[in-house]
Structures are given as C-alpha cells and as structure tokens.
Design an enzyme around this catalytic site. Sequence first.
Site, PDB file in Angstrom:
ATOM      1  N   GLU A  32       1.263  -0.659  -5.225  1.00  0.00           N
ATOM      2  CA  GLU A  32       0.281   0.373  -5.551  1.00  0.00           C
ATOM      3  C   GLU A  32       1.053   1.552  -6.134  1.00  0.00           C
ATOM      4  OE1 GLU A  32      -3.367   2.957  -3.565  1.00  0.00           O
ATOM      5  OE2 GLU A  32      -1.659   2.395  -2.321  1.00  0.00           O
ATOM      6  N   ASP A  88       0.826  -1.201   0.000  1.00  0.00           N
ATOM      7  CA  ASP A  88       0.000   0.000   0.000  1.00  0.00           C
ATOM      8  C   ASP A  88       0.864   1.256   0.000  1.00  0.00           C
ATOM      9  OD1 ASP A  88      -2.669   1.378   0.555  1.00  0.00           O
ATOM     10  OD2 ASP A  88      -1.482   2.029   2.284  1.00  0.00           O
TER      11      ASP A  88
END
Length: 588
Positions: A305, A243
């Site tokens: 990401e 993330d």
Amino acid sequence: MKLVRRIVLATALLSTCALAQPPSAHPAGEPWWKAALFYEIYPRSFADSNGDGVGDLNGITQHLDYLQQFGVDAIWITPMYPSPQVDFGYDISNYEAVDPQYGSLSDMDRLISAAHQRHLKVLLDMVLNHTSDRHPWFIASSSSRDNPKSDWYVWNDGVDTHAPGVTPFQQRYVHDGRVPPNNWESVFGGSAWQWVPARHQFYYHRFYAQQPDLNWRNPAVEKAMFAAMRFWLDRGVDGFRLDAISTLFEDPKLHNDPQLPGTNDQGDPNLRSQYSDNLPEVHDVLRRMRAMVQSYPGDRVLIGETYTPDVAELEKWYGGARHDELQLPMDTVPGFGDQANFSADWFRKSLQASQQVTGEPLIVFDNHDNARSIDRFGDGTHNVARAKVIAALLLTTRASALTYYGAPIGMVTSTPKRKQDVRDPQGITGWPKNKGRDGERTPMQWTPGFQAGFSTAQTTWLPVNGDYRTVNVQSELQQPDSLLNWYRQLIALRKSEPALRDGAMQFLDTSNANVLTFRRAGPQPVIVVMNFSNAPQPLDTSMASGRVITLAATASQLLHRTTLQGATLPPYGVWVFKPVGVTLHMAR
C-alpha cells in the site's frame, strides 16, 4: 438455503453467458503475478453464508467459480483475523487465527484449497505497523515497564506541560503534568499519543487509539511478525498485501512534524509527516521480508500500500536497481492522485509516468478506503460510460491490475446521510467534513432479490445500496452491453492477446486533448483508443489506407469495422483493434 440457491443461480448464469477465458500464458520463467488481475475482497461485505448479516469466508468460497470465470488471477482478502473490529479488522488481536464471525481456520484452509483447485491465488492483508490494544502482546506491554514485552511498542514519558516548545495542540492532552512528546497526530483525529496510568507513559498510535504501533526497532518484533507471515505461507497463501507499510518506523528523536496552513477534517492542525512516515529503515525490513518470502516456492508476492507523489518515490519500493523489496508497490497516482480527473491529458501524463518504473507497474482505481471510481470520475449522467473507459485503462495498460469487489458491476458509493448511521471510526470523528469509508464498503450486489443476494438476514452490517435491483451480477450478465460484460471482454482479451499482456506501451497523438491513444507492441500489436469527451471524435480521414481487426468496442458501429477510413469514436467510446498496415493519426 435460499441464499445458496441464489448463489448457484448467479454462478450458473455466469457459466452459460461466459466468454471463453483462456489461461494466462506468460513467457517461460516469468512469475504468475506479472500482468495478473487481482481482486480485492472485503470479507464483511462480499457474501454472507450463514445469514447473520456479515460476510464470511464460506461466502467467498461459494463464489470462487464466479471469480474464476470472471477471469481473476488472484484474490486479496482484507483482514479476517480475530479483532475487536474497532477498525473492522485492521486492529488485529491474533495474527494466526480467523475471527469467529468470518469462520474458522478450517474454513480458511478450505478456501485456499478450493481457490488453488481453480488456479486462483490467495493473498492476505498483513498489518505490520500496529496491533489491536487487545492483542496479548500489548496487554503485557502496557501492564508495566519491566515485563518481557515492555519494549514491543513505542512508549515515551512525554514532557512537562511547561517545557519549551510545547505546542497548543500538545497542551490539550495533559496527564499528571505531562503532555505528549511531540505534535504527531492520529489519522483518526487527535494526538497520536495515548496515556497509560499503569506505565505512567504515553504509547504511540498513528491510527486509532486501539491500534498501538509496534516498535520495529526491537528485533524481537520483526521476528514475531515474520513468524506470523510464515504461519500463513506454510498454509499455502500466495503472498500478502502490506497495509500502511510506509509507517513502520518513526524518528527516534521524536522531532515535531512540520505544521502546514489550515486544519484537517478532525479540526487538528495540518502536518507534513516528515518524521512519522516513510523513514528509510523500512526498506531494510522489506529486503529481509522479500528474502524470507522468496524462500518459499511458487513466486509468492508482496504488494505494498504505497501512496507516493511520483515515480521516483515509487521506484524506491521496488528496491531500486536491485529489485529486492516489493514486487508490486501500488501506483496510486493515476487513480487517486491530487490532480486525478477524467481527462485524456491526465491519464496520458500519469500513465506515461507509470511506465517509467523499472519493475512491473500495479495500477489501482478502487479500494476499500476511497470513494468508488464510478463516482470520482463520473459526471452524474454518463457514469457507466465513463466507467467503461476506466475499465479499459485498468485492463489494457502495461501493468498488473487491481480491482475491487463491486467495481466491475458499477456499484456506487453509498455515503451515510446521518452521523448516527456511520460505522467507520474515520467518519465518526471527522463528520461532517469526512463521512468515513462506509460508502465504498456496502454489501456486494449479486442478484435483484432480497438483500441483493448478499444475505438472508433482515439487517446487514451496512445497508445494501438502493440500486441493487438493476446493478447486480445476475442482471448484468444478461445484458450484452453491461459494464460487467465489458470487463469480462477486456479480461478475456488481456489473457488471449500477448501484446496486451506483455507488450511495451507507446502513446500516440500525444497532443489530443479529447482522445487517449496508445499502442501495445508485439508481433501482433494492439491499439487502444479512448474518447474522454461527450462529443464524437472522428479519426483522420487522410491517414493511410489499411485494415483493422476489431477486438472490442463499446459502440456497435465499431464492432464490425475493418478500416479506419471514416471511423468516428462516439462519446466516451473505446475501441481496441489490431492494425494491419495502418499508420494512426488522430484528428485534432
């Protein structure tokens, strides 16, 4: 028990209606994740096994047969760790446990084991940039300046409120005559610096105030975070989705980010994150992380990401020529780029660019942070037809593919209509310009029954979409021309046709504004033709004669064609076929 019966029914229907799903057969020595289909699961919204209105790990386990038969290779589970749920799991208070609302560590072990028995890989979300402010590390760090964790987060004394260069934005946040050290902003609105009286200092938080950024310049932080990853690798997880990976480091001199014209959804000045994002030090961490992950057997994988503006920036996340960082940084440009639109020209341009990376591309059209693609690329009238085109782009392009729960059945974005109904912090602070991400996180629609088969609870954590009686797994499995069955057909082809798995991608008829055509190379090449217009598009009748073998088509009139002569693509039609002695030229 009623919920369990509905789950069993949906699985049984899938079994009886399923197309044959041959296992992927990669060339010897290639990793499992090459050309794999990843399926993102937002655990709060996937399946509620205990009737409390919130999805859980056992709910995922109960649907593994569905995922296997659908043709998924790996599931990515967004954070299920203990958390105060300020940002619904992305504020983690313990990296080595499971939040009780989702189940237990034993439940996770059973999920991993059951998935592996079905030849499904399991990836977890790993949030490396920040923790919850309720994490023991931060509780200790914020208590004083001389505790063992005092330097585990990014702290600063701030500057005098009258210091030269202090911006009006900084002046909004005065504490004991001090203001934040620079103009950096939180993604969720306001200053990215939060005052703590006990330390008489500010801490940095790129995201919510309850998500303090870790200090990755402290080697102890890296050691602790790698240990957390090892905890799950030792339990058998097959990799991680990382993330906000670009945000690990900040400029140590804390230069102001350049200010741009206008204000954002929260009313704050627009900034370019030159000094607070995408610093080069992150690549050193990723190289060490890749080496650590590769010390485990089984081709464990790192997905990033990565929102990049172009392929040149994306290439850096692979590690450049050495390919020693992420195996699969997300190429978000085709699906989420600033110029993204439903047109042959856009996808030809963006997918041509995606093929230029030296690693394996990973294409994404849907995730938990963006309105669903059926809405973003839809026109309000032909949304399902257009969604079938997007599915073909996702599953026939040379790339690994990532889809999101609900996308294969055409779940839509259900945005709250009142601020008091918003659960997402982004929507609470940004209303009404930014209504948050609740709309793309509503419960999975399994059946046309009560609460769409998601839960037996009278109230679910977010309301079920009102269209669940027609848009659901059970109903679509029984409709041969449904979006779900189109996905399943393409996935089966992806597994059975070597050209769709491994073949190079050559774009044909590149000046056609309405039709996108490409060839997947191989001993038995495959051609994919997509009509992006609401008008029929005839094929060139002067092309050389020859036979074709139709593999898949959205229109019945194409299913049994054996020649290109006289063929017409219907509005938003997709045709996938093998050419036999055919030279392809699309009509202008």
